[in-house]
Design a protein around this motif. Structure first.
Motif, PDB file in Angstrom:
ATOM      1  N   ILE A   1      -7.183  -2.384   4.638  1.00  0.00           N
ATOM      2  CA  ILE A   1      -7.167  -1.980   3.328  1.00  0.00           C
ATOM      3  C   ILE A   1      -7.226  -2.985   2.155  1.00  0.00           C
ATOM      4  O   ILE A   1      -7.870  -2.645   1.100  1.00  0.00           O
ATOM      5  CB  ILE A   1      -6.074  -1.039   3.345  1.00  0.00           C
ATOM      6  CG1 ILE A   1      -6.100   0.324   4.186  1.00  0.00           C
ATOM      7  CG2 ILE A   1      -5.739  -0.286   1.954  1.00  0.00           C
ATOM      8  CD1 ILE A   1      -4.965   1.112   4.665  1.00  0.00           C
TER       9      ILE A   1
ATOM     10  N   HIS B   1       4.251   3.052   7.074  1.00  0.00           N
ATOM     11  CA  HIS B   1       4.565   2.169   8.352  1.00  0.00           C
ATOM     12  C   HIS B   1       3.054   1.850   8.805  1.00  0.00           C
ATOM     13  O   HIS B   1       2.833   2.230  10.022  1.00  0.00           O
ATOM     14  CB  HIS B   1       5.500   2.685   9.272  1.00  0.00           C
ATOM     15  CG  HIS B   1       6.718   3.327   8.724  1.00  0.00           C
ATOM     16  ND1 HIS B   1       7.718   2.344   8.487  1.00  0.00           N
ATOM     17  CD2 HIS B   1       7.217   4.347   8.184  1.00  0.00           C
ATOM     18  CE1 HIS B   1       8.670   2.923   8.042  1.00  0.00           C
ATOM     19  NE2 HIS B   1       8.401   4.184   7.582  1.00  0.00           N
ATOM     20  N   LEU B   2       2.248   1.248   8.219  1.00  0.00           N
ATOM     21  CA  LEU B   2       0.937   0.680   8.751  1.00  0.00           C
ATOM     22  C   LEU B   2       1.041  -0.418   9.540  1.00  0.00           C
ATOM     23  O   LEU B   2       1.819  -1.364   9.266  1.00  0.00           O
ATOM     24  CB  LEU B   2       0.091   0.548   7.622  1.00  0.00           C
ATOM     25  CG  LEU B   2      -0.395   1.516   6.533  1.00  0.00           C
ATOM     26  CD1 LEU B   2      -1.328   1.225   5.394  1.00  0.00           C
ATOM     27  CD2 LEU B   2      -1.383   2.647   7.453  1.00  0.00           C
TER      28      LEU B   2
ATOM     29  N   ILE C   1       0.965  -1.103   0.011  1.00  0.00           N
ATOM     30  CA  ILE C   1      -0.035  -0.033  -0.031  1.00  0.00           C
ATOM     31  C   ILE C   1       0.888   1.263   0.153  1.00  0.00           C
ATOM     32  O   ILE C   1       1.797   1.299   0.967  1.00  0.00           O
ATOM     33  CB  ILE C   1      -0.773  -0.042   1.185  1.00  0.00           C
ATOM     34  CG1 ILE C   1      -1.838  -1.194   1.121  1.00  0.00           C
ATOM     35  CG2 ILE C   1      -1.631   1.268   1.376  1.00  0.00           C
ATOM     36  CD1 ILE C   1      -2.184  -1.584   2.407  1.00  0.00           C
ATOM     37  N   ASP C   2       0.796   2.157  -1.018  1.00  0.00           N
ATOM     38  CA  ASP C   2       1.517   3.306  -1.137  1.00  0.00           C
ATOM     39  C   ASP C   2       0.280   4.383  -0.711  1.00  0.00           C
ATOM     40  O   ASP C   2      -0.529   4.718  -1.292  1.00  0.00           O
ATOM     41  CB  ASP C   2       2.500   3.665  -2.070  1.00  0.00           C
ATOM     42  CG  ASP C   2       1.469   3.295  -3.511  1.00  0.00           C
ATOM     43  OD1 ASP C   2       0.356   2.832  -3.179  1.00  0.00           O
ATOM     44  OD2 ASP C   2       2.148   3.799  -4.492  1.00  0.00           O
ATOM     45  N   GLY C   3       0.719   5.076   0.317  1.00  0.00           N
ATOM     46  CA  GLY C   3      -0.422   6.209   0.712  1.00  0.00           C
ATOM     47  C   GLY C   3       0.139   7.370  -0.199  1.00  0.00           C
ATOM     48  O   GLY C   3       0.626   7.318  -1.272  1.00  0.00           O
ATOM     49  N   LEU C   4       0.209   8.674   0.292  1.00  0.00           N
ATOM     50  CA  LEU C   4       0.341   9.824  -0.674  1.00  0.00           C
ATOM     51  C   LEU C   4       1.475  10.547   0.080  1.00  0.00           C
ATOM     52  O   LEU C   4       2.070  11.745  -0.381  1.00  0.00           O
ATOM     53  CB  LEU C   4      -0.851  10.915  -0.279  1.00  0.00           C
ATOM     54  CG  LEU C   4      -2.123  10.268  -0.750  1.00  0.00           C
ATOM     55  CD1 LEU C   4      -3.228  11.119  -0.360  1.00  0.00           C
ATOM     56  CD2 LEU C   4      -2.180   9.928  -2.011  1.00  0.00           C
ATOM     57  N   SER C   5       2.310  10.074   1.202  1.00  0.00           N
ATOM     58  CA  SER C   5       2.978  11.006   1.888  1.00  0.00           C
ATOM     59  C   SER C   5       4.596  10.285   1.753  1.00  0.00           C
ATOM     60  O   SER C   5       5.524  10.744   2.118  1.00  0.00           O
ATOM     61  CB  SER C   5       2.757  11.070   3.439  1.00  0.00           C
ATOM     62  OG  SER C   5       2.764   9.757   3.876  1.00  0.00           O
ATOM     63  N   GLY C   6       4.740   9.123   1.326  1.00  0.00           N
ATOM     64  CA  GLY C   6       5.927   8.397   1.439  1.00  0.00           C
ATOM     65  C   GLY C   6       6.222   7.702   2.652  1.00  0.00           C
ATOM     66  O   GLY C   6       7.153   6.780   2.538  1.00  0.00           O
ATOM     67  N   TYR C   7       5.229   7.800   3.518  1.00  0.00           N
ATOM     68  CA  TYR C   7       5.492   7.320   4.932  1.00  0.00           C
ATOM     69  C   TYR C   7       4.768   5.982   4.777  1.00  0.00           C
ATOM     70  O   TYR C   7       3.555   5.903   4.105  1.00  0.00           O
ATOM     71  CB  TYR C   7       4.754   8.164   5.911  1.00  0.00           C
ATOM     72  CG  TYR C   7       4.770   7.562   7.449  1.00  0.00           C
ATOM     73  CD1 TYR C   7       5.534   7.797   8.163  1.00  0.00           C
ATOM     74  CD2 TYR C   7       3.717   6.621   7.573  1.00  0.00           C
ATOM     75  CE1 TYR C   7       5.788   7.040   9.636  1.00  0.00           C
ATOM     76  CE2 TYR C   7       3.611   6.403   9.111  1.00  0.00           C
ATOM     77  CZ  TYR C   7       4.360   6.493   9.822  1.00  0.00           C
ATOM     78  OH  TYR C   7       4.421   6.074  11.162  1.00  0.00           O
TER      79      TYR C   7
END
Lengths: 194, 194
Positions: free
Chosen positions: B181, B172-173, B164-170
Motif C-alpha cells: 500500500i 493490524h496489517l 496507514i489508517d483504514g476506515l475501521s480503526g483496526y
C-alpha cells in the motif's frame, strides 16, 4: 475490540474456476496465509464480509478449522487481532453462493467488480469505481487465485477494473498484495489530495 | 525478462532490533514468504534494491539458500517471474550495512523514510514524501517486522511517514500488505487524479 463499521462492500477470493500456468481451468488450493492476510486487509478497510470460495469440501474444512482455532480456541486469546480479522470471514462453494448470501443479507443483489488486464465495455477507471462504491448499492469485489479467473466470470462482471500497473512493466503481484493496493485505492482515505 | 528501471529508492525489511508482543527488543525470524512477496512488490514499483536485514547467520543462510534455488536452481526455470523478482534482493546484517552499500553504489548516503504512528518533528504527509522521492536524492524506505522497529531507529529517521489508517480503526496489517500500500501511495501512478 475495534467497533464494527458497516459498508456496502463485500469481497470474494475465488479458487474455482481459475486458470493454472498452462491455461487449464482448475481448482487452486486455499492458502491459509491468504485467508489471514486478506481478512486483516478487509477488516482494515471496513469490507463487510470476506468470502473464501472453494467447492472442495476438504478445503472448506481446512478454512473452518483455521477459523475455529483463532475464533474459539487457544488462538483467540493468543492473538485477538487475528480473531477480530476473521470475524467476518465466510466459506462458500461457488461465487453464486456469495452473491445469494449478500442478496439475502442486504435485500439486493450486489454489482460485481473484477480486475482484468483486458479492456471490456464495462471497464471503468479507479476514480469512477471509487465514486460508484460511495453510493449505498451493494458491491462485491471478486479476485481470482492461480493464474486468474476463468474468462466467463470476468465477462459477466458488472464493472471491470484496470489492473495495477507499477512502474517497471513487471506485473506479478501476489493476490494478497493486489487486494491491499486495490482496497486502498478504492476505499482508503485520499492521502494524495491532503 | 522485463527491462530494469532504475530509481533512487531502496527498501529494507528489518528483523533486528524490533519489539515482540511484550515490548522486549528481539530478533524476529525471517518469513520466506515476506522475502518473495516484498521482492515482487519492490520489482513492480521499480524499487532498486530490497535489503533483508538480520544479524543471525542461520537466517542469512536461509535467505541465500532460497535465493539460490530460485535464481540458479530448478526454481529459475519453473518460475521465472519469481527469479526476476529476487534479482535485486540482498541480505545484510544490520541497517547500517544497507546504508553503507547504498552510499557505495550511489556515491551518497540515502535519507531514511520510516512509517510510525507517533508524531515526530520530521513527520511528513504522503504527498510531501511522494514529492521528495521524485527528486534524484537516494532514499531508503525502512520497515520493521514483529511489533515494530526499536524506537531509537525510528527517532533517527530523516523522514517519518504517517501509518496507514483504514476506515475501521483496526490497524493490524501484515508488513507485506503495508509495504504494498505504501509503495503504491508513494510511487504508483496517480490513478485517483485520472
Amino acid at each position: 475490540m475495534t467497533e464494527s463499521v458497516h459498508t456496502n462492500i463485500d469481497l470474494a477470493l475465488v479458487h474455482f474456476p481459475v486458470y493454472n500456468k498452462s491455461g487449464d481451468v482448475i481448482t487452486s488450493s486455499v492458502t491459509t496465509l491468504d485467508v489471514h492476510d486478506i481478512s486483516r486487509i478487509c477488516r482494515t478497510y471496513a469490507v463487510d464480509a470476506f468470502y473464501v470460495v472453494t467447492p472442495l469440501e476438504t478445503q472448506q474444512k481446512l478454512v473452518r478449522r483455521l477459523m475455529d482455532h483463532w475464533l474459539e480456541g487457544y488462538g483467540s486469546e493468543y492473538n485477538p487481532t487475528r480473531k477480530e480479522a476473521l470475524l467476518n470471514t465466510r466459506v462458500v462453494s461457488v461465487l453464486d453462493d456469495a452473491v445469494a448470501d449478500i442478496a439475502r443479507r442486504r435485500g439486493e443483489k450486489p454489482r460485481t467488480v473484477i480486475p482484468s488486464a483486458k479492456p471490456f465495455p464495462q471497464s471503468r477507471s479507479y476514480p469512477e469505481v471509487r465514486a460508484a462504491l460511495r453510493n449505498n448499492d451493494p458491491h462485491l469485489l471478486v479476485f481470482g487465485t492461480g493464474w486468474g479467473l476463468e474468462k466467463g466470470i470476468v465477462e459477466r462482471a458488472d464493472i471491470i477494473l484496470a489492473p495495477i500497473d507499477g512502474l517497471s512493466g513487471y506485473n506479478h503481484l501476489p493476490v494478497r498484495a493486489a487486494i491491499a493496493i486495490i482496497l486502498d485505492r478504492l476505499l482508503g482515505r485520499d492521502t494524495r489530495a491532503e
